[in-house]
Design an enzyme around this catalytic site. Structure first.
Site, PDB file in Angstrom:
ATOM      1  N   SER A  28     -24.036 -11.153  -5.479  1.00 12.26           N
ATOM      2  CA  SER A  28     -22.716 -10.910  -6.057  1.00 12.26           C
ATOM      3  C   SER A  28     -22.004 -12.234  -6.262  1.00 12.26           C
ATOM      4  CB  SER A  28     -21.881 -10.014  -5.140  1.00 12.26           C
ATOM      5  OG  SER A  28     -20.573  -9.858  -5.650  1.00 12.26           O
ATOM      6  N   HIS A  29     -21.178 -12.288  -7.323  1.00  8.37           N
ATOM      7  CA  HIS A  29     -20.304 -13.437  -7.560  1.00  8.37           C
ATOM      8  C   HIS A  29     -18.846 -13.067  -7.291  1.00  8.37           C
ATOM      9  CE1 HIS A  29     -23.938 -14.780  -9.577  1.00  8.37           C
ATOM     10  NE2 HIS A  29     -23.426 -15.985  -9.702  1.00  8.37           N
ATOM     11  N   ASN A  30     -18.638 -11.892  -6.700  1.00  7.82           N
ATOM     12  CA  ASN A  30     -17.294 -11.413  -6.388  1.00  7.82           C
ATOM     13  C   ASN A  30     -16.939 -11.866  -4.974  1.00  7.82           C
ATOM     14  OD1 ASN A  30     -15.211  -9.719  -5.273  1.00  7.82           O
ATOM     15  ND2 ASN A  30     -15.514  -8.286  -6.965  1.00  7.82           N
ATOM     16  N   ASP A  89     -23.147  -2.199  -5.898  1.00  7.25           N
ATOM     17  CA  ASP A  89     -22.454  -1.795  -7.116  1.00  7.25           C
ATOM     18  C   ASP A  89     -21.510  -0.688  -6.712  1.00  7.25           C
ATOM     19  OD1 ASP A  89     -22.278  -2.378 -10.009  1.00  7.25           O
ATOM     20  OD2 ASP A  89     -22.543  -0.215 -10.149  1.00  7.25           O
ATOM     21  N   HIS A 201     -16.068   3.090   1.651  1.00  3.53           N
ATOM     22  CA  HIS A 201     -17.313   3.466   0.994  1.00  3.53           C
ATOM     23  C   HIS A 201     -18.411   2.446   1.286  1.00  3.53           C
ATOM     24  CE1 HIS A 201     -14.787   0.915  -1.383  1.00  3.53           C
ATOM     25  NE2 HIS A 201     -15.688   0.704  -2.316  1.00  3.53           N
TER      26      HIS A 201
END
Length: 214
Positions: A28-30, A89, A201
């Site tokens: 991830s780049h988040n 995701d 979640h």
């Protein structure tokens, strides 16, 4: 909205392969996602390294489900790095909008990743509907764990709640400030990170992953 106060998680899947301590690419780049995943992996002897730190490219998310998109991100990161890779995701599904933005949750924030714009877009769509329209929503998180040889395991978690306006809180990231979990008094944007990690979640998907592969 279904009353899921206990919010039972998907039954644990029996993993075929275990994850051993060592380096693991977070595909991830988040920064927000990377931060949460690092915190969740902390107790298990895993050494997380992000895709951004390794200068790995972000693949185009062409899947039609959360699981499919998580799998393609994890498989690419594992192939390019030669290390096991974990991809997330996730997204917000607003029931009155036909579960949009769903897998397009990040895209609703535009190229600048400005989630204040995305939250306003959701609110504008809801405001155009009759006043009695439900504001029920849920977050979904799919986790895919891939190895360089192409083996993959996946897990999925969900948390139900409703949307508030205006957004509240400056913690968390993404749509967190407008999401109020069931039976909660604070939005994800107001919650202490440890409290969010207990019910989110992502945390629910992680518990399945931990039970299966660690």
């Amino acid at each position: 909205m279904n009353d899921e106060s206990d919010q039972e998680e998907t039954a644990p899947r029996q993993a075929i392969r275990k994850l051993v301590p060592g380096k693991l690419v977070i595909a991830s780049h988040n920064p927000g996602k990377v931060r949460e995943i690092r915190a969740l992996l902390g107790p298990y002897g895993i050494e997380p390294v992000s895709a951004a730190e390794l200068d790995l490219p972000e693949p185009e998310e062409t899947g039609t489900t959360f699981v499919a998109n998580a799998e393609l991100k994890a498989l690419q990161a594992a192939d390019l790095s030669g290390l096991p890779a974990l991809a997330d995701d996730s997204g917000l599904c607003v029931e009155a909008l036909g579960d949009e933005p769903g897998i397009f949750s990040a895209r609703w924030a535009g190229e600048s990743k400005d989630f204040s714009v995305a939250m306003q877009r959701i609110e504008d769509r809801l405001a155009a509907l009759p006043p009695e329209t439900s504001r029920d929503a849920h977050f979904i998180c799919a986790l895919a764990l891939a190895w360089p040889d192409g083996h993959i395991e996946w897990f999925e978690g969900r948390v139900d709640g409703s949307l508030v306006w205006p957004p509240r809180g400056d913690r968390g990231f993404g749509y967190d400030p407008m999401f109020l979990p069931l039976e909660g008094e604070e939005t994800f944007g107001e919650m202490d990170p440890d409290a969010k990690h207990a019910i989110s979640h992502r945390a629910r998907a992680f518990r399945q992953l931990v039970d299966a592969v660690l």
